[in-house]
Design a protein around this motif. Structure first.
Motif, PDB file in Angstrom:
ATOM      1  N   UNK A  19     -26.828  -2.354 -12.869  1.00 19.52           N
ATOM      2  CA  UNK A  19     -27.180  -1.402 -12.066  1.00 19.52           C
ATOM      3  C   UNK A  19     -28.294  -1.742 -11.122  1.00 19.52           C
ATOM      4  N   UNK A  20     -28.263  -1.203  -9.906  1.00 24.64           N
ATOM      5  CA  UNK A  20     -29.453  -1.729  -9.179  1.00 24.64           C
ATOM      6  C   UNK A  20     -30.974  -1.361  -9.506  1.00 24.64           C
ATOM      7  N   UNK A  21     -30.890  -0.193 -10.403  1.00 18.94           N
ATOM      8  CA  UNK A  21     -32.293   0.222 -10.709  1.00 18.94           C
ATOM      9  C   UNK A  21     -32.564  -0.167 -12.257  1.00 18.94           C
ATOM     10  N   UNK A  22     -32.056  -1.125 -12.696  1.00 19.93           N
ATOM     11  CA  UNK A  22     -32.079  -1.779 -14.242  1.00 19.93           C
ATOM     12  C   UNK A  22     -32.603  -3.150 -14.096  1.00 19.93           C
ATOM     13  N   UNK A  23     -33.655  -3.520 -14.753  1.00 27.09           N
ATOM     14  CA  UNK A  23     -34.231  -4.812 -15.047  1.00 27.09           C
ATOM     15  C   UNK A  23     -33.164  -5.695 -15.721  1.00 27.09           C
ATOM     16  N   UNK A  24     -32.755  -6.804 -15.241  1.00 24.68           N
ATOM     17  CA  UNK A  24     -31.978  -7.673 -15.959  1.00 24.68           C
ATOM     18  C   UNK A  24     -32.589  -8.354 -17.193  1.00 24.68           C
ATOM     19  N   UNK A  25     -34.055  -8.287 -17.205  1.00 25.10           N
ATOM     20  CA  UNK A  25     -34.537  -9.102 -18.359  1.00 25.10           C
ATOM     21  C   UNK A  25     -34.997  -8.035 -19.435  1.00 25.10           C
ATOM     22  N   UNK A  26     -35.420  -6.782 -19.155  1.00 18.95           N
ATOM     23  CA  UNK A  26     -35.702  -5.901 -20.108  1.00 18.95           C
ATOM     24  C   UNK A  26     -34.855  -4.793 -20.546  1.00 18.95           C
ATOM     25  N   UNK A  27     -34.007  -4.578 -19.398  1.00 17.25           N
ATOM     26  CA  UNK A  27     -33.204  -3.474 -19.602  1.00 17.25           C
ATOM     27  C   UNK A  27     -33.650  -2.049 -18.927  1.00 17.25           C
ATOM     28  N   UNK A  28     -34.917  -2.197 -18.767  1.00 12.31           N
ATOM     29  CA  UNK A  28     -35.485  -0.765 -18.568  1.00 12.31           C
ATOM     30  C   UNK A  28     -35.351  -0.639 -16.793  1.00 12.31           C
ATOM     31  N   UNK A  29     -35.667   0.898 -16.636  1.00  9.88           N
ATOM     32  CA  UNK A  29     -35.447   1.385 -15.109  1.00  9.88           C
ATOM     33  C   UNK A  29     -36.626   0.801 -14.318  1.00  9.88           C
ATOM     34  N   UNK A  30     -36.300   0.307 -13.086  1.00 15.37           N
ATOM     35  CA  UNK A  30     -37.141  -0.122 -12.218  1.00 15.37           C
ATOM     36  C   UNK A  30     -37.871   0.921 -11.387  1.00 15.37           C
ATOM     37  N   UNK A  31     -39.030   1.472 -11.187  1.00 14.51           N
ATOM     38  CA  UNK A  31     -39.364   2.544 -10.631  1.00 14.51           C
ATOM     39  C   UNK A  31     -40.127   2.198  -8.991  1.00 14.51           C
ATOM     40  N   UNK A  32     -40.578   0.944  -9.106  1.00 11.96           N
ATOM     41  CA  UNK A  32     -41.551   0.598  -7.899  1.00 11.96           C
ATOM     42  C   UNK A  32     -40.652  -0.711  -7.322  1.00 11.96           C
ATOM     43  N   UNK A  33     -41.750  -1.768  -7.006  1.00  6.91           N
ATOM     44  CA  UNK A  33     -41.383  -3.083  -6.572  1.00  6.91           C
ATOM     45  C   UNK A  33     -40.218  -3.766  -7.457  1.00  6.91           C
ATOM     46  N   UNK A  34     -39.426  -4.508  -6.790  1.00  7.28           N
ATOM     47  CA  UNK A  34     -38.230  -5.292  -7.515  1.00  7.28           C
ATOM     48  C   UNK A  34     -38.158  -6.507  -6.845  1.00  7.28           C
ATOM     49  N   UNK A  35     -37.796  -7.626  -7.814  1.00  4.28           N
ATOM     50  CA  UNK A  35     -37.548  -8.761  -7.367  1.00  4.28           C
ATOM     51  C   UNK A  35     -35.979  -8.883  -7.729  1.00  4.28           C
TER      52      UNK A  35
END
Length: 74
Positions: A19-35
């Motif tokens: 999903x576009x708001x999930x981190x591929x590394x840790x699996x947690x939601x991304x709330x701010x800046x994203x790579x």
């Protein structure tokens, strides 16, 4: 890899591994800046990965540590 201020700003591709708001590394939601990293999932098909900036840095360092010593081998 590219940095974006938000996941909404980074959502420019058709296909992603998560999903576009999930981190591929840790699996947690991304709330701010994203790579976002774009790679070939199969020939001719690009998919994106999303990371927290800190998670992208950790993953990048692990890739360097794994690959650098063998960089001249095929």
């Amino acid at each position: 890899m590219s940095y974006f201020k938000t996941t909404k700003e980074a959502d420019q591709l058709v296909a992603y591994f998560t999903d576009t708001d999930l981190c591929f590394e840790c699996g947690c939601r991304i709330e701010g800046g994203v790579v976002r990293y774009d790679g070939y999932a199969e020939p001719g098909k690009i998919k994106g990965l999303f990371f927290h900036p800190a998670c992208a840095a950790l993953l990048g360092q692990r890739l360097i540590c794994d690959g650098f010593p063998k960089r001249h081998q095929n």
